[in-house]
Design a protein around this motif. Structure first.
Motif, mmCIF file in Angstrom:
data_model
loop_
_atom_site.group_PDB
_atom_site.id
_atom_site.type_symbol
_atom_site.label_atom_id
_atom_site.label_comp_id
_atom_site.label_asym_id
_atom_site.label_seq_id
_atom_site.Cartn_x
_atom_site.Cartn_y
_atom_site.Cartn_z
ATOM 1 N N ALA A 111 9.025 -7.116 1.036
ATOM 2 C CA ALA A 111 7.920 -7.748 1.766
ATOM 3 C C ALA A 111 6.747 -6.789 1.904
ATOM 4 N N ALA A 112 7.032 -5.505 2.149
ATOM 5 C CA ALA A 112 5.964 -4.505 2.247
ATOM 6 C C ALA A 112 5.241 -4.357 0.912
ATOM 7 N N ARG A 113 5.995 -4.288 -0.161
ATOM 8 C CA ARG A 113 5.390 -4.199 -1.495
ATOM 9 C C ARG A 113 4.529 -5.417 -1.796
ATOM 10 N N ASP A 114 5.058 -6.592 -1.528
ATOM 11 C CA ASP A 114 4.325 -7.819 -1.843
ATOM 12 C C ASP A 114 3.070 -7.969 -0.992
ATOM 13 N N ALA A 115 3.077 -7.373 0.221
ATOM 14 C CA ALA A 115 1.913 -7.451 1.102
ATOM 15 C C ALA A 115 0.871 -6.381 0.779
ATOM 16 N N GLY A 116 1.203 -5.490 -0.166
ATOM 17 C CA GLY A 116 0.257 -4.447 -0.543
ATOM 18 C C GLY A 116 0.224 -3.270 0.407
ATOM 19 N N ALA A 117 1.299 -3.053 1.165
ATOM 20 C CA ALA A 117 1.353 -1.910 2.070
ATOM 21 C C ALA A 117 1.315 -0.608 1.280
ATOM 22 N N ARG A 118 0.782 0.415 1.901
ATOM 23 C CA ARG A 118 0.657 1.729 1.248
ATOM 24 C C ARG A 118 1.970 2.495 1.247
ATOM 25 N N ARG A 119 2.645 2.532 2.401
ATOM 26 C CA ARG A 119 3.832 3.378 2.531
ATOM 27 C C ARG A 119 4.780 2.797 3.564
ATOM 28 N N THR A 120 6.070 2.972 3.303
ATOM 29 C CA THR A 120 7.119 2.670 4.283
ATOM 30 C C THR A 120 7.869 3.947 4.603
ATOM 31 N N VAL A 121 8.043 4.224 5.891
ATOM 32 C CA VAL A 121 8.911 5.306 6.338
ATOM 33 C C VAL A 121 10.177 4.658 6.890
ATOM 34 N N LEU A 122 11.290 5.001 6.289
ATOM 35 C CA LEU A 122 12.583 4.391 6.610
ATOM 36 C C LEU A 122 13.418 5.339 7.459
ATOM 37 N N THR A 123 13.954 4.844 8.566
ATOM 38 C CA THR A 123 14.954 5.598 9.321
ATOM 39 C C THR A 123 16.302 5.403 8.656
ATOM 40 N N SER A 124 16.796 6.449 8.024
ATOM 41 C CA SER A 124 18.167 6.445 7.528
ATOM 42 C C SER A 124 19.005 7.235 8.522
ATOM 43 N N SER A 125 19.784 8.188 8.084
ATOM 44 C CA SER A 125 20.656 8.928 9.000
ATOM 45 C C SER A 125 21.250 10.127 8.291
ATOM 46 N N PHE A 126 21.643 11.133 9.086
ATOM 47 C CA PHE A 126 22.472 12.204 8.536
ATOM 48 C C PHE A 126 23.759 11.626 7.969
ATOM 49 N N ALA A 127 24.156 10.456 8.452
ATOM 50 C CA ALA A 127 25.356 9.800 7.928
ATOM 51 C C ALA A 127 25.245 9.517 6.436
ATOM 52 N N ALA A 128 24.036 9.413 5.906
ATOM 53 C CA ALA A 128 23.846 9.213 4.473
ATOM 54 C C ALA A 128 23.823 10.520 3.703
ATOM 55 N N ILE A 129 23.910 11.637 4.415
ATOM 56 C CA ILE A 129 23.815 12.970 3.800
ATOM 57 C C ILE A 129 25.122 13.736 3.894
#
Length: 326
Positions: A111-129
């Motif tokens: 949805a962000a891409r289709d709306a032409g947004a510049r950037r998304t900052v995603l909250t992931s987690s240390f759990a993914a690391i």
């Protein structure tokens, strides 16, 4: 200046992030699953954070449905995707957690891409690391949790799968959208919302005495205010695109006993019910988690972990959320 979208707007981290954006004079649109159930509490929370909620728009959008996302993204150049399912108890079916986490992040990014947004900052987690064991227990942003690690719990598995899916989408069909990922360790610190999530509930259960035995585990602590600040820095820094940033408080990783001892030492009598007894078992390994990238590349300066723990407890007291002493 365009509006900023923050997903999962009524949550522990999102309310701090929204308050910080509003204090900067930004106009913010926040998504919640139900405006009827969440909007009033969200507005009260950001006001507790010293922000004027006149610049806040609250809209309904669900991570598991397409409806609402095009409207939520309309006119937004920057997206902070904070929403993610965190169950109160471990689900019997891991897909109850994995599917919403993965499909939700993909839905928001598309949805962000289709709306032409510049950037998304995603909250992931240390759990993914850091949930796949390493011989040296030393972790940086170059490490990944393997979802197929034997015995891996559904939550870290969901975070690893969702973040991998996000990066894969950006590589295949990201268009002009940039992605930055923030990987916080265990988020603590003052709550602006009275609807407590897992980490604030942990401190409350210690102070109320409902947690009688401390688990044997070491973990990193990150202040919720510092994670919000890292989101803002990750959005603003041109060179942050395509990067991951670990969020860890100033100081080493801690055990539950360290947290309990901090509360007892710093808070005196009203921490008298905090437990001191640890569960039986072998002493676990203490992981070493590095936050050098965020410090050096983004100029991020986190608070000491002890400050984070104490001010988390003080916020619970100030909001009247602790059980009275007998």
């Amino acid at each position: 200046m365009s509006k900023v979208l923050v997903t999962g707007g009524s949550g522990y981290l999102a309310t701090q992030l929204i308050a910080a954006l509003l204090r900067e004079g930004r106009e913010v649109r926040a998504t919640v699953r139900s405006t009827a159930a969440r909007e009033a509490g969200l507005r009260a929370a950001v006001r507790r954070g010293g922000a004027d909620d006149a610049g806040l728009e609250v809209v309904a959008a669900d991570l598991m449905a397409d409806d609402g996302w095009p409207a939520a993204l309309a006119g937004c150049d920057e997206v902070h995707h904070v929403a993610s399912p965190i169950p109160a108890t471990r689900p019997e079916d891991p897909d109850e957690l994995i599917v919403p986490a993965r499909e939700g992040v993909l839905r928001v990014l598309r949805a962000a891409r289709d709306a032409g947004a510049r950037r998304t900052v995603l909250t992931s987690s240390f759990a993914a690391i850091g949930y796949t064991p390493k011989p040296d227990a030393d972790y940086t942003e170059d490490d990944w949790t393997d979802p197929d690690t034997p015995g891996l719990a559904p939550y870290p598995r969901s975070k690893a799968i969702a973040e991998r899916a996000a990066w894969d989408l950006m590589e295949r069909e990201g268009g002009g959208l940039e992605l930055v990922v923030v990987n916080p360790t265990f988020i603590l610190g003052p709550t602006l919302t009275t609807d407590l999530r897992m980490s604030a509930q942990l401190v409350k259960s210690m102070l109320d005495g409902t947690l009688s035995v401390l688990p044997r585990q070491y973990f990193g602590v990150a202040d919720v205010r510092d994670v919000a600040d890292l989101h803002l820095r990750a959005m603003a820094a041109p060179d942050a695109a395509g990067r991951r940033f670990l969020a860890l408080a100033d100081g080493p990783t801690m055990s539950f006993r360290d947290v309990a001892e901090t509360l007892r030492r710093r808070l005196g009598g009203w921490a008298a019910r905090v437990p001191t007894r640890e569960a039986p078992g072998e002493e676990p390994r203490r992981p070493v988690i590095h936050n050098d990238r965020a410090r050096k590349e983004l100029g991020w300066t986190p608070r000491p972990a002890e400050t984070t723990i104490v001010e988390a407890a003080e916020s619970l007291r100030d909001l009247g959320l602790l059980a009275p002493m007998a």
